[in-house]
Write a protein that holds these residues in place. Structure first.
Motif, PDB file in Angstrom:
ATOM      1  N   VAL A 181       0.832  -1.205   0.000  1.00  0.00           N
ATOM      2  CA  VAL A 181       0.000   0.000   0.000  1.00  0.00           C
ATOM      3  C   VAL A 181       0.863   1.250   0.000  1.00  0.00           C
ATOM      4  CG1 VAL A 181      -1.613   1.350   1.407  1.00  0.00           C
ATOM      5  CG2 VAL A 181      -1.975  -1.084   1.110  1.00  0.00           C
ATOM      6  N   GLY A 182       1.968   1.205   0.732  1.00  0.00           N
ATOM      7  CA  GLY A 182       2.860   2.350   0.804  1.00  0.00           C
ATOM      8  C   GLY A 182       3.871   2.414  -0.310  1.00  0.00           C
ATOM      9  N   ALA A 183       3.810   1.461  -1.240  1.00  0.00           N
ATOM     10  CA  ALA A 183       4.737   1.398  -2.378  1.00  0.00           C
ATOM     11  C   ALA A 183       6.189   1.448  -1.907  1.00  0.00           C
ATOM     12  CB  ALA A 183       4.448   2.490  -3.395  1.00  0.00           C
ATOM     13  N   ALA A 184       6.482   0.732  -0.822  1.00  0.00           N
ATOM     14  CA  ALA A 184       7.834   0.725  -0.257  1.00  0.00           C
ATOM     15  C   ALA A 184       8.563  -0.543  -0.680  1.00  0.00           C
ATOM     16  CB  ALA A 184       7.764   0.790   1.264  1.00  0.00           C
ATOM     17  N   PRO A 185       9.873  -0.441  -0.865  1.00  0.00           N
ATOM     18  CA  PRO A 185      10.655  -1.637  -1.190  1.00  0.00           C
ATOM     19  C   PRO A 185      10.761  -2.557   0.028  1.00  0.00           C
ATOM     20  CG  PRO A 185      12.115   0.213  -0.834  1.00  0.00           C
ATOM     21  CD  PRO A 185      10.711   0.757  -0.772  1.00  0.00           C
ATOM     22  N   ASP A 186      11.011  -3.807  -0.239  1.00  0.00           N
ATOM     23  CA  ASP A 186      11.178  -4.782   0.843  1.00  0.00           C
ATOM     24  C   ASP A 186      12.621  -4.684   1.343  1.00  0.00           C
ATOM     25  OD1 ASP A 186      11.110  -6.858   2.602  1.00  0.00           O
ATOM     26  OD2 ASP A 186      10.659  -8.404   1.131  1.00  0.00           O
ATOM     27  N   GLU A 187      12.852  -3.772   2.271  1.00  0.00           N
ATOM     28  CA  GLU A 187      14.178  -3.500   2.815  1.00  0.00           C
ATOM     29  C   GLU A 187      14.085  -3.504   4.341  1.00  0.00           C
ATOM     30  OE1 GLU A 187      16.959  -3.102   1.109  1.00  0.00           O
ATOM     31  OE2 GLU A 187      16.100  -3.000  -0.909  1.00  0.00           O
ATOM     32  N   PRO A 188      15.206  -3.690   5.029  1.00  0.00           N
ATOM     33  CA  PRO A 188      15.170  -3.678   6.499  1.00  0.00           C
ATOM     34  C   PRO A 188      14.567  -2.396   7.087  1.00  0.00           C
ATOM     35  CG  PRO A 188      17.268  -4.552   5.753  1.00  0.00           C
ATOM     36  CD  PRO A 188      16.540  -4.051   4.527  1.00  0.00           C
ATOM     37  N   TRP A 189      14.881  -1.228   6.505  1.00  0.00           N
ATOM     38  CA  TRP A 189      14.357   0.023   7.043  1.00  0.00           C
ATOM     39  C   TRP A 189      12.840   0.114   6.895  1.00  0.00           C
ATOM     40  CZ3 TRP A 189      11.677   3.106   3.726  1.00  0.00           C
ATOM     41  CH2 TRP A 189      11.933   2.971   2.366  1.00  0.00           C
ATOM     42  N   SER A 190      12.303  -0.378   5.759  1.00  0.00           N
ATOM     43  CA  SER A 190      10.857  -0.295   5.554  1.00  0.00           C
ATOM     44  C   SER A 190      10.127  -1.332   6.412  1.00  0.00           C
ATOM     45  CB  SER A 190      10.496  -0.463   4.082  1.00  0.00           C
ATOM     46  OG  SER A 190      10.978  -1.695   3.581  1.00  0.00           O
ATOM     47  N   ARG A 191      10.724  -2.508   6.591  1.00  0.00           N
ATOM     48  CA  ARG A 191      10.121  -3.518   7.473  1.00  0.00           C
ATOM     49  C   ARG A 191      10.065  -3.028   8.916  1.00  0.00           C
ATOM     50  NH1 ARG A 191       8.574  -8.042   5.975  1.00  0.00           N
ATOM     51  NH2 ARG A 191       8.953  -8.857   3.900  1.00  0.00           N
ATOM     52  N   ALA A 192      11.121  -2.327   9.353  1.00  0.00           N
ATOM     53  CA  ALA A 192      11.140  -1.783  10.718  1.00  0.00           C
ATOM     54  C   ALA A 192      10.034  -0.738  10.888  1.00  0.00           C
ATOM     55  CB  ALA A 192      12.508  -1.185  11.029  1.00  0.00           C
ATOM     56  N   GLN A 193       9.860   0.108   9.876  1.00  0.00           N
ATOM     57  CA  GLN A 193       8.795   1.108   9.943  1.00  0.00           C
ATOM     58  C   GLN A 193       7.416   0.443   9.929  1.00  0.00           C
ATOM     59  OE1 GLN A 193       9.140   4.662   7.489  1.00  0.00           O
ATOM     60  NE2 GLN A 193      11.341   4.321   7.357  1.00  0.00           N
ATOM     61  N   TRP A 196      -3.093   5.677  -6.660  1.00  0.00           N
ATOM     62  CA  TRP A 196      -2.806   6.508  -5.499  1.00  0.00           C
ATOM     63  C   TRP A 196      -2.230   5.619  -4.410  1.00  0.00           C
ATOM     64  CZ3 TRP A 196      -2.588  11.590  -5.304  1.00  0.00           C
ATOM     65  CH2 TRP A 196      -3.283  12.320  -6.287  1.00  0.00           C
ATOM     66  N   HIS A 197      -1.160   6.087  -3.779  1.00  0.00           N
ATOM     67  CA  HIS A 197      -0.526   5.368  -2.670  1.00  0.00           C
ATOM     68  C   HIS A 197      -0.503   6.271  -1.448  1.00  0.00           C
ATOM     69  CE1 HIS A 197       1.030   2.107  -5.207  1.00  0.00           C
ATOM     70  NE2 HIS A 197       1.246   3.055  -6.104  1.00  0.00           N
ATOM     71  N   VAL A 198      -0.729   5.676  -0.288  1.00  0.00           N
ATOM     72  CA  VAL A 198      -0.619   6.401   0.973  1.00  0.00           C
ATOM     73  C   VAL A 198       0.857   6.481   1.328  1.00  0.00           C
ATOM     74  CG1 VAL A 198      -1.253   6.412   3.411  1.00  0.00           C
ATOM     75  CG2 VAL A 198      -2.854   5.516   1.713  1.00  0.00           C
ATOM     76  N   VAL A 199       1.312   7.666   1.691  1.00  0.00           N
ATOM     77  CA  VAL A 199       2.709   7.835   2.081  1.00  0.00           C
ATOM     78  C   VAL A 199       2.834   7.380   3.536  1.00  0.00           C
ATOM     79  CG1 VAL A 199       4.615   9.466   2.353  1.00  0.00           C
ATOM     80  CG2 VAL A 199       2.992   9.746   0.473  1.00  0.00           C
ATOM     81  N   LEU A 200       3.316   6.159   3.706  1.00  0.00           N
ATOM     82  CA  LEU A 200       3.445   5.572   5.037  1.00  0.00           C
ATOM     83  C   LEU A 200       4.878   5.545   5.534  1.00  0.00           C
ATOM     84  CD1 LEU A 200       1.153   2.431   4.596  1.00  0.00           C
ATOM     85  CD2 LEU A 200       0.610   4.528   5.849  1.00  0.00           C
ATOM     86  N   PHE A 201       5.816   5.588   4.613  1.00  0.00           N
ATOM     87  CA  PHE A 201       7.210   5.340   4.959  1.00  0.00           C
ATOM     88  C   PHE A 201       8.082   6.548   4.670  1.00  0.00           C
ATOM     89  CE2 PHE A 201       5.172   1.371   3.923  1.00  0.00           C
ATOM     90  CZ  PHE A 201       5.509   0.584   5.003  1.00  0.00           C
TER      91      PHE A 201
END
Length: 102
Positions: free
Chosen positions: A15-27, A84-89
């Motif tokens: 949903v947040g269009a974030a990559p699968d990375e340690p920083w995004s998983r922590a968030q 549309w993506h929600v800015v979550l990260f």
């Protein structure tokens, strides 16, 4: 809301269009810890465009909780890849590159 309600980190990343990375998983873990599992249902979401163009916007989100506590929050939106993506990260700064000019 479904991703938060079910505490689904993978869905939050999508949903947040974030990559699968340690920083995004922590968030995602922090978001789930702070706002997950509340059985929220969206009751209103008027959207307004920002002055920077048609690709940025904000939604005034209101939701009802099964536990009786309503939620009101403004969420930022970005239009990418025809959705549309929600800015979550928050993206981390790129290494070796300054994040602002002196």
């Amino acid at each position: 809301m479904q991703a938060l309600n079910t505490r689904d980190g993978e869905a939050l990343l999508a949903v947040g269009a974030a990559p699968d990375e340690p920083w995004s998983r922590a968030q995602a873990k922090r978001l789930i810890r702070d706002k997950g599992g509340r059985e929220l249902t969206i009751t209103g979401m008027p959207m307004r465009y920002e002055r920077m163009g048609d690709h940025l916007g904000k939604a005034e989100l209101t939701a009802a909780s099964a536990r009786g506590r309503p939620l009101r929050e403004t969420v930022e939106l970005i239009h990418e890849r025809d959705r549309w993506h929600v800015v979550l990260f928050e993206w981390p700064p790129r290494e070796g590159k300054p994040t602002s000019k002196p």
